[in-house]
Write a protein that holds these residues in place. Structure first.
Motif, PDB file in Angstrom:
ATOM      1  N   SER A 116      -3.878  -6.092   3.870  1.00 14.51           N
ATOM      2  CA  SER A 116      -3.121  -5.763   5.072  1.00 14.51           C
ATOM      3  C   SER A 116      -2.705  -4.298   5.075  1.00 14.51           C
ATOM      4  CB  SER A 116      -1.868  -6.633   5.157  1.00 14.51           C
ATOM      5  OG  SER A 116      -2.227  -7.980   5.285  1.00 14.51           O
ATOM      6  N   TYR A 117      -2.797  -3.673   6.227  1.00  6.14           N
ATOM      7  CA  TYR A 117      -2.308  -2.301   6.361  1.00  6.14           C
ATOM      8  C   TYR A 117      -0.802  -2.299   6.564  1.00  6.14           C
ATOM      9  CZ  TYR A 117      -2.502  -3.365  11.357  1.00  6.14           C
ATOM     10  OH  TYR A 117      -2.332  -3.942  12.576  1.00  6.14           O
ATOM     11  N   LYS A 118      -0.250  -3.463   6.929  1.00  5.96           N
ATOM     12  CA  LYS A 118       1.203  -3.576   7.128  1.00  5.96           C
ATOM     13  C   LYS A 118       1.601  -5.032   6.913  1.00  5.96           C
ATOM     14  CE  LYS A 118       3.012  -3.725  11.329  1.00  5.96           C
ATOM     15  NZ  LYS A 118       3.449  -3.308  12.663  1.00  5.96           N
ATOM     16  N   LYS A 119       2.667  -5.253   6.199  1.00  3.50           N
ATOM     17  CA  LYS A 119       3.204  -6.610   6.033  1.00  3.50           C
ATOM     18  C   LYS A 119       4.460  -6.713   6.877  1.00  3.50           C
ATOM     19  CE  LYS A 119       1.629  -9.430   4.056  1.00  3.50           C
ATOM     20  NZ  LYS A 119       0.566 -10.346   4.506  1.00  3.50           N
ATOM     21  N   ILE A 149       1.879   1.470   3.725  1.00  3.23           N
ATOM     22  CA  ILE A 149       1.818   2.902   3.990  1.00  3.23           C
ATOM     23  C   ILE A 149       1.543   3.110   5.479  1.00  3.23           C
ATOM     24  CG2 ILE A 149       1.092   3.414   1.629  1.00  3.23           C
ATOM     25  CD1 ILE A 149      -1.776   3.728   2.647  1.00  3.23           C
ATOM     26  N   GLU A 150       1.455   4.331   5.916  1.00  7.83           N
ATOM     27  CA  GLU A 150       1.195   4.648   7.321  1.00  7.83           C
ATOM     28  C   GLU A 150      -0.111   3.977   7.765  1.00  7.83           C
ATOM     29  OE1 GLU A 150      -0.232   6.408  10.751  1.00  7.83           O
ATOM     30  OE2 GLU A 150      -1.103   7.153   8.902  1.00  7.83           O
ATOM     31  N   GLU A 167      -7.974   4.089   7.078  1.00 12.84           N
ATOM     32  CA  GLU A 167      -8.967   4.997   6.480  1.00 12.84           C
ATOM     33  C   GLU A 167      -9.407   4.481   5.109  1.00 12.84           C
ATOM     34  OE1 GLU A 167      -7.291   8.935   6.285  1.00 12.84           O
ATOM     35  OE2 GLU A 167      -7.165   9.097   8.476  1.00 12.84           O
ATOM     36  N   ILE A 168      -8.467   3.983   4.333  1.00 12.76           N
ATOM     37  CA  ILE A 168      -8.780   3.433   3.006  1.00 12.76           C
ATOM     38  C   ILE A 168      -9.678   2.205   3.151  1.00 12.76           C
ATOM     39  CG2 ILE A 168      -7.805   2.318   0.956  1.00 12.76           C
ATOM     40  CD1 ILE A 168      -5.323   4.211   1.376  1.00 12.76           C
ATOM     41  N   CYS A 183      -2.336  -8.057  -1.247  1.00 11.14           N
ATOM     42  CA  CYS A 183      -1.569  -8.484  -0.077  1.00 11.14           C
ATOM     43  C   CYS A 183      -1.380  -7.327   0.911  1.00 11.14           C
ATOM     44  CB  CYS A 183      -0.224  -9.021  -0.540  1.00 11.14           C
ATOM     45  SG  CYS A 183       0.802  -9.647   0.778  1.00 11.14           S
ATOM     46  N   VAL A 184      -0.998  -6.174   0.419  1.00  8.34           N
ATOM     47  CA  VAL A 184      -0.762  -5.006   1.277  1.00  8.34           C
ATOM     48  C   VAL A 184      -1.269  -3.749   0.575  1.00  8.34           C
ATOM     49  CG1 VAL A 184       1.600  -4.546   0.458  1.00  8.34           C
ATOM     50  CG2 VAL A 184       0.943  -3.846   2.759  1.00  8.34           C
ATOM     51  N   ILE A 185      -1.731  -2.789   1.356  1.00  7.81           N
ATOM     52  CA  ILE A 185      -2.236  -1.527   0.803  1.00  7.81           C
ATOM     53  C   ILE A 185      -1.054  -0.676   0.356  1.00  7.81           C
ATOM     54  CG2 ILE A 185      -3.488   0.599   1.340  1.00  7.81           C
ATOM     55  CD1 ILE A 185      -5.091  -1.111   3.379  1.00  7.81           C
TER      56      ILE A 185
END
Length: 99
Positions: free
Chosen positions: A53-56, A68-69, A75-76, A22-24
């Protein structure tokens, strides 16, 4: 029909799998998950698009973990694409994040 990387979706094309956490939360978890899914889908000959998702932004509590940021998360996702040769999707929450 929509093209995502090398994979065509819709228009009578075969089933594809869009999957991922769902989110990194961190690099290790994402890389491990992408590796496992890629091995399974390769064995079964199912096209695979990694999605996380990079942001939830839609958490029910302001105290919930939202990610995370953003630049680190992106980048991941880029590393997943390069390492496993899969297309990658993520959410966009506002026009300012598109860039």
């Amino acid at each position: 029909m929509v093209k995502i990387g090398k994979i065509s979706v819709g228009g009578g094309k075969p089933l594809i799998l869009i999957a991922g956490p769902c989110v990194i939360e961190g690099r290790e978890m994402i890389m491990k998950t992408a590796s496992h899914i890629q091995k399974i889908t390769s064995k079964l000959h199912i096209p695979f698009i990694f999605k996380s998702s990079y942001k939830k932004a839609n958490r029910t509590s302001g105290d919930s973990f939202a990610g995370i940021e953003m630049n680190k998360a992106l980048e991941i996702l880029a590393e997943v694409k390069k390492e496993f040769g899969v297309s990658v999707l993520t959410d966009v929450h506002s026009e300012t994040e598109v860039k």
